[in-house]
Design an enzyme around this catalytic site. Structure first.
Site, PDB file in Angstrom:
ATOM      1  N   LYS A  41       0.842  -1.199   0.000  1.00 18.42           N
ATOM      2  CA  LYS A  41       0.000   0.000   0.000  1.00 18.42           C
ATOM      3  C   LYS A  41       0.877   1.250   0.000  1.00 18.42           C
ATOM      4  O   LYS A  41       2.081   1.176   0.270  1.00 18.42           O
ATOM      5  CB  LYS A  41      -0.951  -0.015   1.189  1.00 18.42           C
ATOM      6  CG  LYS A  41      -0.314  -0.001   2.552  1.00 18.42           C
ATOM      7  CD  LYS A  41      -1.358  -0.353   3.615  1.00 18.42           C
ATOM      8  CE  LYS A  41      -0.775  -0.306   5.005  1.00 18.42           C
ATOM      9  NZ  LYS A  41      -1.513   0.554   5.910  1.00 18.42           N
ATOM     10  N   ARG A 136     -10.556   0.751  14.380  1.00 17.11           N
ATOM     11  CA  ARG A 136     -10.403   1.515  13.137  1.00 17.11           C
ATOM     12  C   ARG A 136     -11.520   1.056  12.202  1.00 17.11           C
ATOM     13  O   ARG A 136     -12.510   1.738  12.061  1.00 17.11           O
ATOM     14  CB  ARG A 136      -8.997   1.229  12.575  1.00 17.11           C
ATOM     15  CG  ARG A 136      -8.554   2.134  11.486  1.00 17.11           C
ATOM     16  CD  ARG A 136      -7.045   2.036  11.201  1.00 17.11           C
ATOM     17  NE  ARG A 136      -6.583   0.732  10.758  1.00 17.11           N
ATOM     18  CZ  ARG A 136      -5.332   0.492  10.332  1.00 17.11           C
ATOM     19  NH1 ARG A 136      -4.437   1.462  10.303  1.00 17.11           N
ATOM     20  NH2 ARG A 136      -4.965  -0.708   9.935  1.00 17.11           N
ATOM     21  N   HIS A 166      -6.267  -6.649  12.916  1.00 18.75           N
ATOM     22  CA  HIS A 166      -4.978  -5.927  12.941  1.00 18.75           C
ATOM     23  C   HIS A 166      -4.668  -5.534  14.378  1.00 18.75           C
ATOM     24  O   HIS A 166      -5.558  -5.131  15.130  1.00 18.75           O
ATOM     25  CB  HIS A 166      -5.082  -4.686  12.047  1.00 18.75           C
ATOM     26  CG  HIS A 166      -3.758  -4.019  11.784  1.00 18.75           C
ATOM     27  ND1 HIS A 166      -2.671  -4.687  11.286  1.00 18.75           N
ATOM     28  CD2 HIS A 166      -3.346  -2.728  11.963  1.00 18.75           C
ATOM     29  CE1 HIS A 166      -1.645  -3.847  11.151  1.00 18.75           C
ATOM     30  NE2 HIS A 166      -2.032  -2.661  11.560  1.00 18.75           N
ATOM     31  N   ARG A 220       0.929 -10.646   6.964  1.00 18.89           N
ATOM     32  CA  ARG A 220       0.944  -9.423   6.144  1.00 18.89           C
ATOM     33  C   ARG A 220       2.257  -8.696   6.438  1.00 18.89           C
ATOM     34  O   ARG A 220       2.437  -8.091   7.484  1.00 18.89           O
ATOM     35  CB  ARG A 220      -0.263  -8.547   6.488  1.00 18.89           C
ATOM     36  CG  ARG A 220      -1.604  -9.244   6.265  1.00 18.89           C
ATOM     37  CD  ARG A 220      -2.777  -8.271   6.393  1.00 18.89           C
ATOM     38  NE  ARG A 220      -2.834  -7.586   7.662  1.00 18.89           N
ATOM     39  CZ  ARG A 220      -3.448  -8.038   8.756  1.00 18.89           C
ATOM     40  NH1 ARG A 220      -4.089  -9.201   8.758  1.00 18.89           N
ATOM     41  NH2 ARG A 220      -3.443  -7.319   9.877  1.00 18.89           N
ATOM     42  N   TYR A 266      16.057  31.444   3.169  1.00 25.00           N
ATOM     43  CA  TYR A 266      14.940  32.253   3.661  1.00 25.00           C
ATOM     44  C   TYR A 266      15.077  32.507   5.165  1.00 25.00           C
ATOM     45  O   TYR A 266      15.393  31.592   5.928  1.00 25.00           O
ATOM     46  CB  TYR A 266      13.613  31.524   3.427  1.00 25.00           C
ATOM     47  CG  TYR A 266      13.172  31.505   1.977  1.00 25.00           C
ATOM     48  CD1 TYR A 266      12.853  32.696   1.308  1.00 25.00           C
ATOM     49  CD2 TYR A 266      13.049  30.305   1.291  1.00 25.00           C
ATOM     50  CE1 TYR A 266      12.436  32.674  -0.011  1.00 25.00           C
ATOM     51  CE2 TYR A 266      12.627  30.271  -0.025  1.00 25.00           C
ATOM     52  CZ  TYR A 266      12.319  31.465  -0.674  1.00 25.00           C
ATOM     53  OH  TYR A 266      11.902  31.441  -1.971  1.00 25.00           O
ATOM     54  N   CYS A 312      14.235  25.095   1.258  1.00 28.59           N
ATOM     55  CA  CYS A 312      13.317  25.747   0.312  1.00 28.59           C
ATOM     56  C   CYS A 312      12.419  24.690  -0.343  1.00 28.59           C
ATOM     57  O   CYS A 312      12.579  23.502  -0.110  1.00 28.59           O
ATOM     58  CB  CYS A 312      14.081  26.480  -0.779  1.00 28.59           C
ATOM     59  SG  CYS A 312      15.417  27.544  -0.222  1.00 28.59           S
ATOM     60  N   MET A 313      11.528  25.126  -1.199  1.00 31.42           N
ATOM     61  CA  MET A 313      10.601  24.206  -1.854  1.00 31.42           C
ATOM     62  C   MET A 313      11.345  23.174  -2.712  1.00 31.42           C
ATOM     63  O   MET A 313      10.992  21.986  -2.713  1.00 31.42           O
ATOM     64  CB  MET A 313       9.612  24.983  -2.720  1.00 31.42           C
ATOM     65  CG  MET A 313       8.492  24.130  -3.283  1.00 31.42           C
ATOM     66  SD  MET A 313       7.397  25.034  -4.404  1.00 31.42           S
ATOM     67  CE  MET A 313       6.578  26.166  -3.291  1.00 31.42           C
ATOM     68  N   ASP A 314      12.367  23.636  -3.431  1.00 31.61           N
ATOM     69  CA  ASP A 314      13.012  22.772  -4.423  1.00 31.61           C
ATOM     70  C   ASP A 314      14.506  22.596  -4.194  1.00 31.61           C
ATOM     71  O   ASP A 314      15.157  21.870  -4.947  1.00 31.61           O
ATOM     72  CB  ASP A 314      12.814  23.376  -5.822  1.00 31.61           C
ATOM     73  CG  ASP A 314      11.417  23.909  -5.999  1.00 31.61           C
ATOM     74  OD1 ASP A 314      10.481  23.103  -5.878  1.00 31.61           O
ATOM     75  OD2 ASP A 314      11.252  25.131  -6.179  1.00 31.61           O
TER      76      ASP A 314
HETATM   77  N1  PMH Z   1      -2.021  -5.004   7.738  1.00 28.30           N
HETATM   78  C1  PMH Z   1      -2.693  -3.862   7.910  1.00 28.30           C
HETATM   79  C2  PMH Z   1      -4.187  -3.895   7.973  1.00 28.30           C
HETATM   80  C3  PMH Z   1      -1.994  -2.658   8.042  1.00 28.30           C
HETATM   81  O1  PMH Z   1      -2.680  -1.519   8.207  1.00 28.30           O
HETATM   82  C4  PMH Z   1      -0.573  -2.669   7.990  1.00 28.30           C
HETATM   83  C5  PMH Z   1       0.255  -1.439   8.167  1.00 28.30           C
HETATM   84  C6  PMH Z   1       0.073  -3.892   7.805  1.00 28.30           C
HETATM   85  C7  PMH Z   1      -0.685  -5.042   7.695  1.00 28.30           C
HETATM   86  C8  PMH Z   1       1.578  -4.020   7.738  1.00 28.30           C
HETATM   87  O2  PMH Z   1       2.155  -3.661   8.946  1.00 28.30           O
HETATM   88  P1  PMH Z   1       3.754  -3.620   9.087  1.00 28.30           P
HETATM   89  O3  PMH Z   1       4.221  -2.612   8.099  1.00 28.30           O
HETATM   90  O4  PMH Z   1       3.989  -3.194  10.497  1.00 28.30           O
HETATM   91  O5  PMH Z   1       4.212  -4.979   8.756  1.00 28.30           O
HETATM   92  N2  PMH Z   1      -0.464  -0.258   8.340  1.00 28.30           N
HETATM   93  C9  PMH Z   1       0.031   0.883   8.830  1.00 28.30           C
HETATM   94  C10 PMH Z   1      -0.767   1.991   9.053  1.00 28.30           C
HETATM   95  O6  PMH Z   1      -2.043   2.012   8.771  1.00 28.30           O
HETATM   96  N3  PMH Z   1      -0.076   2.980   9.590  1.00 28.30           N
HETATM   97  O7  PMH Z   1       1.166   2.541   9.732  1.00 28.30           O
HETATM   98  C11 PMH Z   1       1.260   1.259   9.272  1.00 28.30           C
END
Ligand code: PMH
Length: 372
Positions: A41, A136, A166, A220, A266, A312-314
């Site tokens: 993700k 969540r 989770h 995961r 700046y 700065c920005m860039d």
């Molecule tokens: N599964 C879910 C639902 C998650 O949100 C995340 C990480 C992972 C697995 C993977 O976790 P890891 O990177 O610790 O292995 N999610 C997030 C989050 O929402 N903010 O920080 C990490």
């Protein structure tokens, strides 16, 4: 190494061999029947979703997880057959698209299933999310779980493929809240008439340092696929060393000497006390080098030198120990000679976690992939 048409020398180098190594090590660490879901993700935590996904799959991951429908569609365009799970919310309007693209969705509401059934007539795989304490998303009671389960089973186009939760504190030393969540998940499982194909609860921390039973059918794998530890506590317990995959580099684009009393940038916040060489780097806050990183060291010629004045920005400026040439390589994150600046160091500098650092390097910085 590939580098097509990037003129500005600022780039993130992504070491795909490191990604593979981290996945292979995990594979050796977990039970052989446990599948690896590579969490890609947020553009693979800023590393580049498609390239990271390919490397992870080559190393033995069997499924990908993303956060949003858009991320799933992007990965699907490049990887037509792999299983992709959307971990977060998908609107009902996406169900039909997901079915067409063989994308698996997370569900936690019977109403969602009731609605989606009307517009989506093709087979659609679903994973139920249960809320065991993160608060969540997810169903919060056995009653809700059973009614969601029945709703899914009664719609013939929907396939219940998985169930997951989770953890909020898997990376912390005190595991009382973690245990509560793990036990709560077991209660939820018992309330199901039949377990779906994939039961999964483990994030990196759980997969690496917790009871192997919590690996269930799949883990995961997120942050440590990128070679970073989820916390200092997990770092002290790692079952194998990790290889960071992300470096950030640029080159000097201007060098000048300023005299005592002259300032930089700046607000003129840095003033030289003696004759000082100032180098300019073509990277700024629009690249994710937020102004709070002022004062952070970078590497030139294997030596640490500080970012001076406001970013700065860039562009930003560094204080140099000598008159280096334009074009001299500068490493912001990564190794140079015997020195290294880690993502963890950057995170500490701005009082955040390592996850955030590569995520906020913006898309203006090209990701250049390195392998073999
Ligand atoms: N599964 C879910 C639902 C998650 O949100 C995340 C990480 C992972 C697995 C993977 O976790 P890891 O990177 O610790 O292995 N999610 C997030 C989050 O929402 N903010 O920080 C990490």
């Amino acid at each position: 190494m590939r580098n097509n048409k990037h003129f500005r020398p600022t780039k993130a180098i992504i070491d795909l061999d490191a990604i593979k190594y981290n996945v292979l090590q995990l594979k050796k660490h977990i039970h052989p029947n446990v599948k690896i879901i590579a969490v890609v993700k947020a553009n693979a935590y800023g590393h580049g979703d498609v390239e990271v996904a390919k490397a992870a799959l080559e190393a033995g991951a069997s499924m990908l997880a993303v956060a949003t429908p858009e991320e799933a569609l992007h990965v699907r365009k490049h990887l037509p057959t792999v299983d992709i799970l959307v971990l977060g919310y998908s609107p009902v309007s996406f169900a039909e698209y997901a079915a067409n693209e063989n994308i698996t969705l997370t569900v936690y509401s019977s109403d969602w299933v009731e609605e989606a059934k009307k517009s989506c007539n093709k087979p659609l795989k679903l994973h139920i999310k249960v809320d065991t304490g993160m608060h969540r998303i997810g169903v919060t009671s056995e009653k809700e779980l059973r009614s969601l389960y029945e709703k899914i089973q009664s719609a013939e186009q929907f396939i219940l493929d998985g169930i997951f939760t989770h953890f909020a504190t898997a990376d912390e030393e005190d595991d009382s809240y973690f245990q509560k969540q793990a036990n709560r998940f077991e209660q939820f499982l018992k309330a199901l008439p039949e377990k779906p194909r994939l039961v999964h609860v483990a994030n990196t921390a759980t997969a690496l340092i917790k009871d192997a039973r919590l690996q269930y059918d799949a883990v995961r794998f997120g942050i440590s696929m990128y070679g970073l530890a989820p916390s200092e506590f997990v770092k002290s317990k790692l079952p194998y060393p990790l290889k960071p995959a992300f470096s950030l580099e640029t080159e000097l684009v201007a060098v000048k000497q300023i005299g005592p009393g002259e300032s930089v940038g700046y607000g003129a916040t840095f003033t030289a006390e003696q004759p000082t060489y100032i180098g300019t780097l073509p990277i700024g806050y629009a690249d994710g080098l937020i102004r709070k990183y002022s004062g952070q060291d970078v590497l030139i010629d294997g030596k640490r030198v500080p970012i001076v004045g406001r970013i700065c920005m860039d562009q930003c400026m560094i204080a140099l120990p000598a008159a280096y040439n334009i074009g001299e390589k500068v490493v912001l994150i990564g190794k140079q000679k015997n020195e290294e600046i880690t993502i963890d160091e950057w995170a500490a500098k701005v009082d955040t976690i390592n996850y955030e650092v590569p995520c906020i390097i913006t898309s203006r910085v090209p990701r250049i992939y390195y392998k073999n």
